[in-house]
Scaffold this motif. Structure first.
Motif, PDB file in Angstrom:
ATOM      1  N   ARG A 178       0.827  -1.219   0.000  1.00 56.80           N
ATOM      2  CA  ARG A 178       0.000   0.000   0.000  1.00 56.80           C
ATOM      3  C   ARG A 178       0.859   1.266   0.000  1.00 56.80           C
ATOM      4  O   ARG A 178       0.484   2.286  -0.590  1.00 56.80           O
ATOM      5  CB  ARG A 178      -0.897  -0.013   1.239  1.00 56.80           C
ATOM      6  N   LYS A 196      -8.251 -10.980   2.951  1.00 56.43           N
ATOM      7  CA  LYS A 196      -8.883 -10.382   1.760  1.00 56.43           C
ATOM      8  C   LYS A 196      -9.444  -8.997   2.067  1.00 56.43           C
ATOM      9  O   LYS A 196      -9.367  -8.085   1.245  1.00 56.43           O
ATOM     10  CB  LYS A 196      -9.999 -11.313   1.249  1.00 56.43           C
ATOM     11  N   LYS A 197      -9.981  -8.847   3.254  1.00 54.99           N
ATOM     12  CA  LYS A 197     -10.503  -7.535   3.665  1.00 54.99           C
ATOM     13  C   LYS A 197      -9.383  -6.505   3.700  1.00 54.99           C
ATOM     14  O   LYS A 197      -9.546  -5.362   3.244  1.00 54.99           O
ATOM     15  CB  LYS A 197     -11.160  -7.670   5.048  1.00 54.99           C
ATOM     16  N   TYR A 235      -8.441  -5.607   0.045  1.00 55.41           N
ATOM     17  CA  TYR A 235      -9.386  -4.708  -0.630  1.00 55.41           C
ATOM     18  C   TYR A 235      -9.388  -3.307  -0.013  1.00 55.41           C
ATOM     19  O   TYR A 235      -9.436  -2.304  -0.722  1.00 55.41           O
ATOM     20  CB  TYR A 235     -10.796  -5.293  -0.581  1.00 55.41           C
ATOM     21  N   ASN A 236      -9.335  -3.236   1.318  1.00 52.35           N
ATOM     22  CA  ASN A 236      -9.387  -1.931   1.982  1.00 52.35           C
ATOM     23  C   ASN A 236      -8.152  -1.080   1.688  1.00 52.35           C
ATOM     24  O   ASN A 236      -8.254   0.131   1.501  1.00 52.35           O
ATOM     25  CB  ASN A 236      -9.538  -2.105   3.495  1.00 52.35           C
ATOM     26  N   ARG A 237      -6.998  -1.717   1.640  1.00 53.21           N
ATOM     27  CA  ARG A 237      -5.764  -0.959   1.461  1.00 53.21           C
ATOM     28  C   ARG A 237      -5.417  -0.702  -0.003  1.00 53.21           C
ATOM     29  O   ARG A 237      -4.682   0.235  -0.315  1.00 53.21           O
ATOM     30  CB  ARG A 237      -4.604  -1.709   2.138  1.00 53.21           C
ATOM     31  N   LYS A 253      -7.891  -0.863  -2.698  1.00 50.92           N
ATOM     32  CA  LYS A 253      -9.128  -0.866  -3.481  1.00 50.92           C
ATOM     33  C   LYS A 253      -9.051   0.011  -4.729  1.00 50.92           C
ATOM     34  O   LYS A 253      -9.763  -0.241  -5.711  1.00 50.92           O
ATOM     35  CB  LYS A 253     -10.302  -0.437  -2.595  1.00 50.92           C
ATOM     36  N   HIS A 254      -8.215   1.049  -4.727  1.00 54.44           N
ATOM     37  CA  HIS A 254      -8.114   1.922  -5.896  1.00 54.44           C
ATOM     38  C   HIS A 254      -7.232   1.343  -6.989  1.00 54.44           C
ATOM     39  O   HIS A 254      -7.242   1.829  -8.113  1.00 54.44           O
ATOM     40  CB  HIS A 254      -7.565   3.300  -5.476  1.00 54.44           C
ATOM     41  N   ILE A 302      -6.755  -2.371  -7.280  1.00 58.44           N
ATOM     42  CA  ILE A 302      -7.045  -3.780  -7.529  1.00 58.44           C
ATOM     43  C   ILE A 302      -8.192  -3.942  -8.527  1.00 58.44           C
ATOM     44  O   ILE A 302      -9.152  -3.170  -8.510  1.00 58.44           O
ATOM     45  CB  ILE A 302      -7.355  -4.503  -6.195  1.00 58.44           C
ATOM     46  N   THR A 303      -8.077  -4.911  -9.444  1.00 57.33           N
ATOM     47  CA  THR A 303      -9.120  -5.177 -10.450  1.00 57.33           C
ATOM     48  C   THR A 303      -9.418  -6.672 -10.504  1.00 57.33           C
ATOM     49  O   THR A 303      -8.609  -7.495 -10.067  1.00 57.33           O
ATOM     50  CB  THR A 303      -8.676  -4.710 -11.844  1.00 57.33           C
ATOM     51  N   LYS A 304     -10.577  -6.998 -11.087  1.00 59.86           N
ATOM     52  CA  LYS A 304     -10.983  -8.402 -11.192  1.00 59.86           C
ATOM     53  C   LYS A 304     -10.559  -9.026 -12.516  1.00 59.86           C
ATOM     54  O   LYS A 304     -10.613 -10.244 -12.662  1.00 59.86           O
ATOM     55  CB  LYS A 304     -12.502  -8.521 -11.045  1.00 59.86           C
ATOM     56  N   ARG A 319      -7.067 -11.786  -8.307  1.00 66.64           N
ATOM     57  CA  ARG A 319      -7.218 -10.353  -8.546  1.00 66.64           C
ATOM     58  C   ARG A 319      -5.915  -9.821  -9.159  1.00 66.64           C
ATOM     59  O   ARG A 319      -4.893 -10.505  -9.174  1.00 66.64           O
ATOM     60  CB  ARG A 319      -7.527  -9.620  -7.231  1.00 66.64           C
TER      61      ARG A 319
END
Length: 609
Positions: free
Chosen positions: A371, A415-416, A419-421, A423-424, A426-428, A448
């Motif tokens: 991050r 995983k939380k 995504y939280n750290r 999220k801007h 990461i893509t699927k 991901r």
């Protein structure tokens, strides 16, 4: 050296004594092999009290290094050992003794000669610090004793500060008993054991953790324990020979002997599984376990001078409680009934609780580091670090029967955090470029991506049954090596021997060693033309020449033919035209050639159809 090691193993199997081992240890080939082996050890980059590492050894000329090691072995006086405290999970520290890099090289020389002798004497269910043995083998053996043999009582024994309490005199006597009767070698090992620890003094007992030879010495100490436990049941001498069958590999089928001992004696049925100083004794009856626990505690103290830790040593009923071993916790549960109506017990293996916490915390720590960076190169390295860590966890713990359930306990939290750290970023969607990740995780919907780099899903892990070591696998027999090497590519051994026996005298030992490694890695082919090379055609090229700051590292070397080597460096038109006409390189080969010329700061050559 392989033929020499094979002979030592074969003679040790027959009970021979060895009195001239120092001469084998001092052989130039053994010293070169020792250098080769310690170079690939990550610990070789750690300095001793002289602040020198493997990079300092790399600069030596081959002949000079060999001569220096031989002189040191004539009258060996070890340097002081650097002491380092390593933190443990329980908040305490583990002392490591780091010898100098030269002393580690000498220890490796000795290890290579002692190992085949000792391997012939070690018990098959001793797994730690041995070639072709692993923690997986130990877990497989433990599970077989619990589920197949029906040993549901296990004696967990923890030796108090084992490495710090090894008796030097007893160890040397044990080596003598194994057939190692070279008094000069025993005096060298005694000097190693008594080497000064910087800032503390000269130890009277113990083997320093951190020394290359220490794991082998620890196995020699506890080998006597292995065979004492085996003698209580599996190898109990009987007046009559109850073994009626010999397998094709020469191993006796002891099932008839075991049946006889069970039916007609009051002996205590027990089996030992050991990994380094972590060992377990499996029993069928609680009363047998109680007696063996007391006998083992007494034997360890009287024979080896070792105490057990009372708070960590106990008898565990696996029908009610877990027994922890090598990061796993094992017990049994009822699953149906046998043909005789008795309950059928099967193994239940989990990841140890504090190991799960460590996995969660380490994963989140790497995510936190990821991050903090927006540099593409650092981001890529941290993604690689995270993926490597998760893949390593999956590969080690996948042999636990309930690995999916255990990983799920921490997967949501990890995983939380991901995504939280991130999220801007990461893509699927994305494309998995790494072949290993694609083959193992390509079917998962949880993959991901960050900047097109795949992130390995922590929850996607599949259980597999742990495998024990095949009996025929053996580093010191031709048949055993064939089993180990059957999936490796073949190289022309005559060319390889030529490279080994004809080092470049003007180059460093690092260059000559990497030249051999690179030849094997390229399977004997030229990196540009792709043709197999004869001994007189092999040239080792520096991608970045030394005059432009290049070095002898593996990454800076490449094997090419002598003619390609001339083309890489040539600026003479007649010479270039001559060799291009002889080689008739295609467009792809010319591209490779020009890439090497560019690194050597030479102009590109034109491709002609």
């Amino acid at each position: 050296m392989q033929a020499v090691f094979d002979e030592l193993y074969a003679k040790s199997n027959k009970g021979s004594y060895f009195k001239n081992l120092v001469e084998i240890i001092k052989a130039p080939e053994n010293i070169k092999l020792a250098y080769r082996n310690i170079r690939k050890n990550s610990g070789s980059k750690t300095a001793g009290v002289d602040n020198k590492t493997i990079s300092d050894l790399n600069k030596w000329k081959e002949s000079a290094l060999i001569s220096h090691v031989q002189k040191k072995l004539d009258w060996y006086i070890p340097n002081a050992v650097r002491r380092v405290e390593i933190p443990k999970s329980n908040g305490k520290t583990r002392p490591l003794g780091i010898p100098t890099i030269m002393d580690r090289l000498i220890q490796q020389c000795i290890l290579q000669v002692l190992e085949p002798i000792c391997e012939a004497k070690f018990f098959k269910r001793s797994n730690g610090f041995r070639p072709n043995h692993s923690a997986e083998n130990a877990i497989a053996q433990a599970e077989r004793m619990i589920q197949n043999v029906g040993c549901h009582y296990v004696i967990d024994i923890d030796i108090k500060s084992f490495f710090d309490n090894v008796n030097h005199g007893k160890l040397l006597k044990q080596m003598w008993t194994l057939g190692i009767r070279d008094k000069k070698l025993l005096s060298i090992i005694s000097a190693m054991l008594k080497a000064e620890v910087a800032g503390i003094g000269f130890p009277e007992k113990g083997t320093p953790q951190g020394g290359i030879i220490s794991p082998l010495l620890s196995n020699i100490v506890l080998n006597e324990l292995d065979w004492w436990i085996v003698s209580q049941w599996e190898e109990m001498p009987t007046e009559h020979n109850y073994i009626h069958r010999i397998y094709a590999n020469g191993t006796p089928d002891k099932s008839s002997l075991i049946r006889t001992l069970r039916d007609f004696t009051e002996l205590k049925e027990c089996y030992v599984v050991r990994y380094a100083d972590d060992f377990k004794i499996f029993c069928k009856k609680y009363s047998d376990a109680v007696k063996l626990f007391a006998a083992t505690k007494k034997w360890l103290w009287e024979r080896l001078g070792l105490e057990i830790s009372p708070e960590k040593s106990k008898i565990v009923n696996l029908k009610r409680h877990y027994s922890e071993f090598l990061g796993f916790k094992l017990k049994v549960r009822i699953k149906g009934k046998k043909n005789n109506g008795q309950p059928k017990y099967v193994i239940e293996a989990h990841i140890k609780d504090n190991a799960l916490i460590k996995i969660r915390d380490k994963s989140k720590q790497i995510i936190g580091d990821l991050r903090k960076t927006y540099d593409p190169n650092m981001e890529y390295r941290l993604i690689q670090k995270y993926n490597s860590y998760i893949i390593g966890i999956h590969n080690y713990y996948c042999i636990a029967t309930h690995v999916n359930i255990d990983i799920q306990k921490i997967a949501f939290d990890v995983k939380k955090s991901l995504y939280n750290r991130l999220k801007h970023r990461i893509t699927k969607t994305g494309n998995i470029t790494n072949r290993y990740i694609k083959s193992k995780y390509g079917k998962s919907r949880e993959v991901r991506y960050i900047n097109e780099h795949a992130i390995v899903p922590i929850a996607y892990v599949q259980h597999r049954v742990p495998m024990d070591k095949k009996l025929k696998i053996n580093k010191y027999t031709p048949q055993g090596r064939a089993e180990i090497h059957k999936n490796l590519g073949n190289v022309d051994m005559s060319v390889l021997y030529h490279l080994m026996n004809n080092p470049c005298g003007t180059e460093s030992i690092e260059y000559n060693d990497n030249r051999i490694s690179m030849y094997v890695a390229q399977v004997g082919k030229c990196a540009v033309s792709g043709v197999f090379l004869e001994a007189n055609q092999v040239d080792c090229h520096h991608k970045t020449p030394k005059c432009y700051g290049g070095d002898d590292s593996y990454q800076n070397l490449i094997i090419v033919s002598d003619k390609i080597h001339i083309l890489i460096h040539s600026s003479n038109e007649r010479t270039i035209k001559k060799y291009l006409g002889m080689l008739k390189l295609n467009k792809r080969q010319m591209s490779k050639l020009n890439k090497l010329r560019a690194q050597a700061q030479m102009p590109a050559l034109q491709y002609e159809v």
